[in-house]
Scaffold this active site. Structure first.
Site, mmCIF file in Angstrom:
data_model
loop_
_atom_site.group_PDB
_atom_site.id
_atom_site.type_symbol
_atom_site.label_atom_id
_atom_site.label_comp_id
_atom_site.label_asym_id
_atom_site.label_seq_id
_atom_site.Cartn_x
_atom_site.Cartn_y
_atom_site.Cartn_z
ATOM 1 N N CYS A 54 0.836 -1.217 0.000
ATOM 2 C CA CYS A 54 0.000 0.000 0.000
ATOM 3 C C CYS A 54 0.865 1.259 0.000
ATOM 4 C CB CYS A 54 -0.925 0.027 1.215
ATOM 5 S SG CYS A 54 -2.052 -1.374 1.264
ATOM 6 N N ARG A 70 -7.937 -4.557 -3.120
ATOM 7 C CA ARG A 70 -7.504 -3.383 -3.904
ATOM 8 C C ARG A 70 -8.495 -3.182 -5.055
ATOM 9 N NH1 ARG A 70 -2.466 -2.599 -1.701
ATOM 10 N NH2 ARG A 70 -1.590 -4.532 -0.881
HETATM 11 C C1 BEZ Z 1 0.567 -4.602 1.882
HETATM 12 O O1 BEZ Z 1 1.768 -4.820 1.913
HETATM 13 O O2 BEZ Z 1 0.105 -3.536 1.500
HETATM 14 C C2 BEZ Z 1 -0.358 -5.694 2.317
HETATM 15 C C3 BEZ Z 1 -0.040 -6.990 2.042
HETATM 16 C C4 BEZ Z 1 -0.894 -7.992 2.449
HETATM 17 C C5 BEZ Z 1 -2.065 -7.692 3.125
HETATM 18 C C6 BEZ Z 1 -2.390 -6.369 3.364
HETATM 19 C C7 BEZ Z 1 -1.552 -5.368 2.952
#
Ligand code: BEZ
Length: 238
Positions: free
Chosen positions: A54, A137
């Site tokens: 993110c 997402r």
């Molecule tokens: C992230 O790195 O943004 C992420 C990865 C897995 C689950 C939620 C967020």
């Protein structure tokens, strides 16, 4: 307690009005989509603040914000975190993170707090097969009339390609402006698709008139629109 696995989540569809909501964001309250009348808007969700994928996405999107704004498109983010988490995360990004040549990145677009998951559920961003507690997402492209024009979903582990989001936005705007469609991998300056002829007469005429169009068959005709004409009509820079 209700089990999310058994809850029916509705997902708004392409061609439908964007569901209405009011929300608190890092830039104050918004009335959606009312506040975005007359411009395109990309409403997107991310799973959680203070997570690496993110963070890379926010830095990339924020760095491209001016380019999207130039194309008459505003950005609005959302996660099921609270406002103070959003503020702390965005401050950390600006003050501490240097990534792929991006640094001191300020996220100026609003980030919605949605701890009740009300908006996330309205937009089908909660997908329990993937996570009960985090939004996937999701990306909603909403046009100036408040109609959903495209939807893309990615799983938690997959960072989005923001050049593709920009390409899709420009392709939809070009389709509206020039009454055409765009072929695979289209970019401004590439040939565009002329809508399929409605009658045999028109199809025959097209096959014979090779000047303006290139017809691979009666149902598959293209024509050229220059990159300059696309950019001029859409008021964008290359
Ligand atoms: C992230 O790195 O943004 C992420 C990865 C897995 C689950 C939620 C967020």
């Amino acid at each position: 307690m209700e089990n999310n696995e058994n809850k029916i989540f509705s997902i708004p569809r392409i061609g439908e009005k964007a569901p209405v909501f009011k929300a608190v964001t890092t830039q104050g309250e918004i009335n959606f989509p009312e506040d975005y009348k007359d411009s395109w808007v990309i409403l997107f969700s991310h799973p959680a603040d203070f997570t690496p994928v993110c963070t890379s996405e926010f830095m990339t999107f924020a760095s491209m914000e001016e380019k999207f704004n130039q194309a008459n498109c505003k950005l609005v983010g959302l996660s099921v975190d609270g406002l103070y988490s959003h503020i702390a995360w965005l401050r950390t990004i600006k003050e501490k993170i240097e990534y792929k040549g991006m640094k001191n990145v300020e996220v100026k677009f609003p980030l919605i707090e949605d701890i009740t998951m009300e908006v996330a559920e309205k937009y089908g961003m909660m997908q329990p097969g993937e996570s009960n507690t985090k939004a996937v997402r999701a990306v909603f492209f909403i046009d100036p009339k408040g109609i959903i024009r495209a939807i893309i979903y990615y799983p938690l582990s997959l960072g989005r390609n923001f050049d593709e989001l920009y390409r899709a936005l420009i392709a939809m705007q070009a389709a509206d402006k020039f009454s055409i469609a765009t072929p695979a991998d289209w970019r401004p300056g590439d040939e565009v698709i002329v809508p399929t002829a409605g009658s045999c007469g028109v199809a025959k005429e097209r096959m014979e008139n090779k000047d303006e169009m290139n017809c691979y068959d009666w149902f598959f005709c293209t024509k050229n629109i220059s990159k300059e004409d696309i950019e001029k009509e859409l008021n964008i820079k290359g």
